[in-house]
Design an enzyme around this catalytic site. Structure first.
Site, short mmCIF file in Angstrom:
data_model
loop_
_atom_site.label_atom_id
_atom_site.label_comp_id
_atom_site.label_asym_id
_atom_site.label_seq_id
_atom_site.Cartn_x
_atom_site.Cartn_y
_atom_site.Cartn_z
CD1 TRP A 184 -2.49 1.83 0.50
CD2 TRP A 184 -1.23 2.43 2.21
NE1 TRP A 184 -2.65 3.34 1.01
CE2 TRP A 184 -2.22 3.69 1.81
CE3 TRP A 184 -0.39 2.57 3.56
CZ2 TRP A 184 -2.10 4.77 2.69
CZ3 TRP A 184 -0.37 3.49 4.19
CH2 TRP A 184 -1.23 4.86 3.82
CD GLU A 225 -4.85 -1.60 1.68
OE1 GLU A 225 -3.36 -1.15 2.20
OE2 GLU A 225 -5.49 -1.80 2.59
CE LYS A 227 -6.33 5.80 2.62
NZ LYS A 227 -5.52 5.52 3.76
CG ASP A 261 -8.72 -1.34 4.13
OD1 ASP A 261 -9.75 -0.59 4.87
OD2 ASP A 261 -7.72 -1.33 5.04
CG HIS A 264 -8.52 1.44 1.87
ND1 HIS A 264 -7.45 1.27 1.31
CD2 HIS A 264 -8.55 2.03 2.96
CE1 HIS A 264 -6.73 1.54 2.47
NE2 HIS A 264 -7.25 1.95 3.34
CG HIS A 288 -5.95 -4.81 4.68
ND1 HIS A 288 -5.26 -3.78 4.65
CD2 HIS A 288 -5.38 -6.02 4.81
CE1 HIS A 288 -3.78 -4.22 4.76
NE2 HIS A 288 -3.93 -5.57 4.86
CG ASP A 296 -9.26 4.42 5.56
OD1 ASP A 296 -9.85 3.12 6.17
OD2 ASP A 296 -7.88 4.38 5.20
CG ASP A 298 -7.93 2.01 9.63
OD1 ASP A 298 -8.03 1.29 9.04
OD2 ASP A 298 -7.30 3.20 8.94
CG ASP A 328 -5.47 -2.04 7.88
OD1 ASP A 328 -4.97 -1.61 9.15
OD2 ASP A 328 -5.53 -1.54 6.86
C1 RNT Z 1 -3.75 2.49 5.01
C2 RNT Z 1 -4.15 0.96 4.56
C3 RNT Z 1 -2.69 0.05 5.18
C4 RNT Z 1 -2.43 0.54 6.30
C5 RNT Z 1 -1.45 -0.41 7.10
C6 RNT Z 1 -0.80 0.06 8.19
O1 RNT Z 1 -5.16 3.06 4.48
O2 RNT Z 1 -5.23 0.50 4.85
O3 RNT Z 1 -3.20 -1.31 4.89
O4 RNT Z 1 -3.55 0.38 7.28
O5 RNT Z 1 -0.39 -0.98 6.12
ZN ZN Z 2 -5.39 -1.74 4.68
#
Ligand code: RNT
Ligand code: ZN
Length: 420
Positions: A184, A225, A227, A261, A264, A288, A296, A298, A328
């Protein structure tokens, strides 16, 4: 504690009405690996021996709950504590900035030996390791990484990617389990650039170079990945969904796959709706699992509609075994071990609930055009007694039933975390 065995017997009878073998389901759910990310334990800081370990790249942890891991030994101890309450086969997912060199080693110079302790630990515990190049939190990441216009900067990050694939192979050799690497890059722009294609052509070229230079590496799978945006990089992301999907499909190599993810995409877009299209063209996907709240953010994975929909979809597609499921999230506002336990248990629980559905029967109804029956079935199983099976499964694996784990983690907080 209530009579777990009785609950399990009732659930078994309930599911048997629909031809579901609960014991078989438990076996499958238990043996399907979930890769637990290490970075919840220290807010994505890592252990490089440098002064500034602040997080960059448009991602952010918020909160300052006390007790975060300050060293790799502490992080491993915390992971071990969390694992006590997480049933099922696990892998641990490391980032390149979790290296353990004696003195500072830059990203373009890391080697397997800097991860030896992690490998020793994983072998001892029988855990597989996954890996991530850290294309952020670095002074050379301020104006792009693999897509940077500056040749020297790009070369630095290409070298990092190459070394990460070699470390992935080392993990494979040590643990005997394939290493899933996630690439990523945060590269993007606060405003829409005038030239939106040049960075993408450079990113493509950088990935090509990384994979070409390491084409003999074995036992490594590479997720790319995408985003939608990062903080400070709101208007333009080089590695957009279209870019990453295009890259993976055109590469047409078994080891290069898409990473999806859950945080994302635009807020009304869901990963569960994307899986079938990707699986039409690809054999594997890296997930993810996270929880975006308005952005995003998390947050810790919840047992929510989307997490359940993703697992439902994987089971209905018969792709659960082809999907690399990883978590994640990074919430610094709560006890970090609780964050892991809650998020990992929810991911596994959603898998269980998805497996405890009569998919073959539902497909049959659909094929017959019985759309009313289809809806009735889909709705009925949302509230089926999977929680009884979950409790029994956790008890059988000695991972703590219900909230049993909470007091234990509180004790660990009192005894260990509060002394940090
Ligand atoms: C960031 C991505 C990525 C990170 C990690 C820490 O938006 O989701 O995967 O969260 O690599
Ligand atoms: Zn991620």
């Amino acid at each position: 504690m209530y009579d777990l065995k009785k609950g399990y017997e009732v659930a078994k009878e309930f599911y048997a009405q629909y031809g579901i073998d609960v014991d078989k389901v438990i076996e499958t759910v238990d043996s399907t690996p979930i890769s637990m990310h290490c970075w919840q334990g220290d807010d994505v800081g890592g252990f490089e021996k440098k002064e500034d370990s602040s997080l960059s790249g448009g991602i952010q942890t918020t909160g300052d709950y006390p007790g975060k891991a300050r060293t790799a030994d502490e992080l491993r101890a915390d992971i071990e504590e969390a694992i006590k309450y997480i049933p099922g086969v696990l892998k641990v997912n490391l980032h390149a900035n979790y290296q353990e060199a004696d003195s500072f080693v830059d990203r373009n110079a890391i080697e397997p030996k800097h991860f030896e302790k992690w490998a020793d630990w994983a072998v001892e515990k029988g855990i597989g390791l996954d890996f991530n190049p850290t294309y952020f939190s670095h002074p050379l990441a301020n104006n792009g990484t693999l897509s940077a216009a500056d040749d020297k900067v790009r070369e630095f990050w290409i070298e990092h990617g190459i070394r990460c694939r070699q470390i992935g192979e080392y993990f494979y050799q040590r643990t005997g389990k394939p290493c899933v690497i996630n690439h990523w890059t945060p590269d993007g722009d606060k405003e829409v650039p005038v030239d939106t294609i040049a960075p993408r052509i450079r990113l493509k070229d950088s990935y090509d170079k990384i994979f070409e230079a390491t084409k003999d590496v074995k036992g490594v799978i590479d997720g790319i990945e995408s985003k939608v945006f990062g903080i400070g990089l709101e208007s333009y992301t080089v590695g957009s969904h279209e870019f990453c999907m295009g890259y993976v499909m055109k590469a047409n190599k078994d080891h290069i796959i898409m990473t999806l993810d859950t945080g994302h995409y635009h807020p009304t877009e869901v990963v569960s709706a994307k899986l079938a299209s990707i699986y039409t063209f690809s054999d594997n996907v890296l997930l993810h699992v996270s929880r975006p709240v308005r952005w995003d953010s998390d947050h810790v994975v919840s047992f929510d509609d989307e997490t359940r929909a993703i697992m439902d979809e994987l089971v209905r597609l018969d792709k659960l075994q082809d999907t690399y499921v990883a978590t994640d999230f990074f919430d610094a506002s709560i006890n970090r071990i609780c964050a892991w336990v809650i998020g990992m248990r929810n991911t596994r629980k959603a898998m269980l609930a998805a497996m405890l559905q009569p998919v073959a029967e539902m497909k049959k109804l659909e094929a017959l055009g019985d759309v009313s029956g289809r809806l009735a079935y889909k709705e009925e199983f949302k509230a089926a007694p999977f929680a009884l099976v979950w409790d029994y499964y956790c008890a059988e694996k000695n991972k703590g039933v219900g909230l049993e784990w909470l007091d234990k983690v509180r004790k660990y907080e009192k005894d260990v975390l509060s002394a940090r």
